[in-house]
Write a protein that holds these residues in place. Structure first.
Motif, PDB file in Angstrom:
ATOM      1  N   PHE A  55       0.833  -1.208   0.000  1.00  0.00           N
ATOM      2  CA  PHE A  55       0.000   0.000   0.000  1.00  0.00           C
ATOM      3  C   PHE A  55       0.867   1.256   0.000  1.00  0.00           C
ATOM      4  O   PHE A  55       0.647   2.173  -0.798  1.00  0.00           O
ATOM      5  CB  PHE A  55      -0.934  -0.016   1.219  1.00  0.00           C
ATOM      6  CG  PHE A  55      -1.704   1.247   1.404  1.00  0.00           C
ATOM      7  CD1 PHE A  55      -2.685   1.624   0.507  1.00  0.00           C
ATOM      8  CD2 PHE A  55      -1.462   2.066   2.494  1.00  0.00           C
ATOM      9  CE1 PHE A  55      -3.414   2.791   0.683  1.00  0.00           C
ATOM     10  CE2 PHE A  55      -2.176   3.225   2.686  1.00  0.00           C
ATOM     11  CZ  PHE A  55      -3.151   3.594   1.775  1.00  0.00           C
ATOM     12  N   PHE A  56       1.863   1.321   0.870  1.00  0.00           N
ATOM     13  CA  PHE A  56       2.707   2.513   0.934  1.00  0.00           C
ATOM     14  C   PHE A  56       3.655   2.605  -0.259  1.00  0.00           C
ATOM     15  O   PHE A  56       4.057   3.698  -0.650  1.00  0.00           O
ATOM     16  CB  PHE A  56       3.478   2.559   2.248  1.00  0.00           C
ATOM     17  CG  PHE A  56       2.581   2.875   3.415  1.00  0.00           C
ATOM     18  CD1 PHE A  56       1.892   4.071   3.474  1.00  0.00           C
ATOM     19  CD2 PHE A  56       2.402   1.959   4.432  1.00  0.00           C
ATOM     20  CE1 PHE A  56       1.054   4.369   4.534  1.00  0.00           C
ATOM     21  CE2 PHE A  56       1.566   2.241   5.495  1.00  0.00           C
ATOM     22  CZ  PHE A  56       0.893   3.447   5.549  1.00  0.00           C
ATOM     23  N   ALA A  58       2.801   1.750  -3.341  1.00  0.00           N
ATOM     24  CA  ALA A  58       2.018   2.100  -4.529  1.00  0.00           C
ATOM     25  C   ALA A  58       1.169   3.347  -4.330  1.00  0.00           C
ATOM     26  O   ALA A  58       0.163   3.524  -5.002  1.00  0.00           O
ATOM     27  CB  ALA A  58       1.126   0.923  -4.907  1.00  0.00           C
ATOM     28  N   MET A  59       1.554   4.219  -3.433  1.00  0.00           N
ATOM     29  CA  MET A  59       0.751   5.408  -3.156  1.00  0.00           C
ATOM     30  C   MET A  59       0.724   6.398  -4.314  1.00  0.00           C
ATOM     31  O   MET A  59      -0.187   7.204  -4.407  1.00  0.00           O
ATOM     32  CB  MET A  59       1.272   6.122  -1.903  1.00  0.00           C
ATOM     33  CG  MET A  59       0.882   5.450  -0.619  1.00  0.00           C
ATOM     34  SD  MET A  59      -0.881   5.418  -0.359  1.00  0.00           S
ATOM     35  CE  MET A  59      -1.168   7.088   0.155  1.00  0.00           C
ATOM     36  N   ASP A  60       1.701   6.362  -5.223  1.00  0.00           N
ATOM     37  CA  ASP A  60       1.716   7.356  -6.291  1.00  0.00           C
ATOM     38  C   ASP A  60       0.711   7.077  -7.396  1.00  0.00           C
ATOM     39  O   ASP A  60       0.225   7.988  -8.013  1.00  0.00           O
ATOM     40  CB  ASP A  60       3.113   7.515  -6.893  1.00  0.00           C
ATOM     41  CG  ASP A  60       4.082   6.413  -6.584  1.00  0.00           C
ATOM     42  OD1 ASP A  60       3.904   5.737  -5.595  1.00  0.00           O
ATOM     43  OD2 ASP A  60       5.026   6.268  -7.369  1.00  0.00           O
ATOM     44  N   ASN A  61       0.366   5.808  -7.658  1.00  0.00           N
ATOM     45  CA  ASN A  61      -0.606   5.516  -8.722  1.00  0.00           C
ATOM     46  C   ASN A  61      -1.810   4.783  -8.140  1.00  0.00           C
ATOM     47  O   ASN A  61      -1.682   3.822  -7.409  1.00  0.00           O
ATOM     48  CB  ASN A  61       0.038   4.718  -9.852  1.00  0.00           C
ATOM     49  CG  ASN A  61       0.711   3.456  -9.354  1.00  0.00           C
ATOM     50  OD1 ASN A  61       0.769   3.220  -8.166  1.00  0.00           O
ATOM     51  ND2 ASN A  61       1.210   2.658 -10.262  1.00  0.00           N
ATOM     52  N   ASN A  62      -2.999   5.259  -8.495  1.00  0.00           N
ATOM     53  CA  ASN A  62      -4.265   4.682  -8.028  1.00  0.00           C
ATOM     54  C   ASN A  62      -4.331   4.586  -6.506  1.00  0.00           C
ATOM     55  O   ASN A  62      -4.729   3.570  -5.953  1.00  0.00           O
ATOM     56  CB  ASN A  62      -4.491   3.292  -8.629  1.00  0.00           C
ATOM     57  CG  ASN A  62      -4.789   3.347 -10.102  1.00  0.00           C
ATOM     58  OD1 ASN A  62      -5.333   4.333 -10.594  1.00  0.00           O
ATOM     59  ND2 ASN A  62      -4.437   2.305 -10.816  1.00  0.00           N
ATOM     60  N   ALA A  63      -3.968   5.648  -5.830  1.00  0.00           N
ATOM     61  CA  ALA A  63      -3.924   5.627  -4.371  1.00  0.00           C
ATOM     62  C   ALA A  63      -5.308   5.373  -3.774  1.00  0.00           C
ATOM     63  O   ALA A  63      -5.416   4.691  -2.755  1.00  0.00           O
ATOM     64  CB  ALA A  63      -3.358   6.937  -3.843  1.00  0.00           C
ATOM     65  N   TYR A  66      -6.076   1.618  -4.047  1.00  0.00           N
ATOM     66  CA  TYR A  66      -5.258   0.873  -3.095  1.00  0.00           C
ATOM     67  C   TYR A  66      -5.745   1.097  -1.663  1.00  0.00           C
ATOM     68  O   TYR A  66      -5.700   0.197  -0.831  1.00  0.00           O
ATOM     69  CB  TYR A  66      -3.780   1.252  -3.221  1.00  0.00           C
ATOM     70  CG  TYR A  66      -3.098   0.559  -4.363  1.00  0.00           C
ATOM     71  CD1 TYR A  66      -2.769  -0.787  -4.273  1.00  0.00           C
ATOM     72  CD2 TYR A  66      -2.790   1.232  -5.529  1.00  0.00           C
ATOM     73  CE1 TYR A  66      -2.150  -1.436  -5.327  1.00  0.00           C
ATOM     74  CE2 TYR A  66      -2.172   0.592  -6.583  1.00  0.00           C
ATOM     75  CZ  TYR A  66      -1.851  -0.746  -6.472  1.00  0.00           C
ATOM     76  OH  TYR A  66      -1.248  -1.390  -7.511  1.00  0.00           O
ATOM     77  N   GLY A  67      -6.216   2.297  -1.380  1.00  0.00           N
ATOM     78  CA  GLY A  67      -6.782   2.582  -0.062  1.00  0.00           C
ATOM     79  C   GLY A  67      -8.045   1.779   0.192  1.00  0.00           C
ATOM     80  O   GLY A  67      -8.250   1.241   1.291  1.00  0.00           O
TER      81      GLY A  67
END
Length: 124
Positions: A55-56, A58-63, A66-67
């Motif tokens: 999760f942390f 991939a925070m830049d794309n599709n955050a 992912y959240g």
């Protein structure tokens, strides 16, 4: 880390089914219930840690997606524990069992759809 996450939730799902079936409503827990439940908790912890790392990462794309998947994953882990706790207290747990399976399937489908998921990796 993605492979650890996939292996941990697959193992957790198998252990959840095994632990759920090793507790009889009439006779109580079998001798395998407690070790299965403890091993399940270990794999749930691995899934939580590896999922948090992904999760942390991939925070830049599709955050947002992912959240949502992270929250659904936390709810799935919580429902797994609640289902087994209700089963251990000899309360009705069948509805929790079905809800856990449904939420797990939704979480797995969303994880497979996301860019770091296994289905997306096939087409890159």
């Amino acid at each position: 880390m993605l492979h650890l996450h996939i292996v941990s939730w697959v193992a957790a799902l198998i252990l959840f089914f095994a632990a759920y079936e090793n507790f009889s409503d009439r006779l109580g827990p079998s001798k395998y219930f407690k070790p299965l439940h403890m091993l399940l908790r270990l794999f749930l912890l691995l899934a939580l840690v590896s999922g948090g790392y992904i999760f942390f990462q991939a925070m830049d794309n599709n955050a947002a997606l992912y959240g949502i998947k992270f929250i659904l994953g936390l709810l799935t882990l919580g429902l797994i524990e609640m289902t087994l706790a209700r089963k251990r207290k000899k309360k009705s747990s069948r509805n929790f069992f079905y809800l856990t399976i449904l939420l797990a399937l939704i979480t797995f489908a969303l994880g497979a759809y996301l860019p770091l998921g296994p289905i997306s990796a096939l087409f890159n």
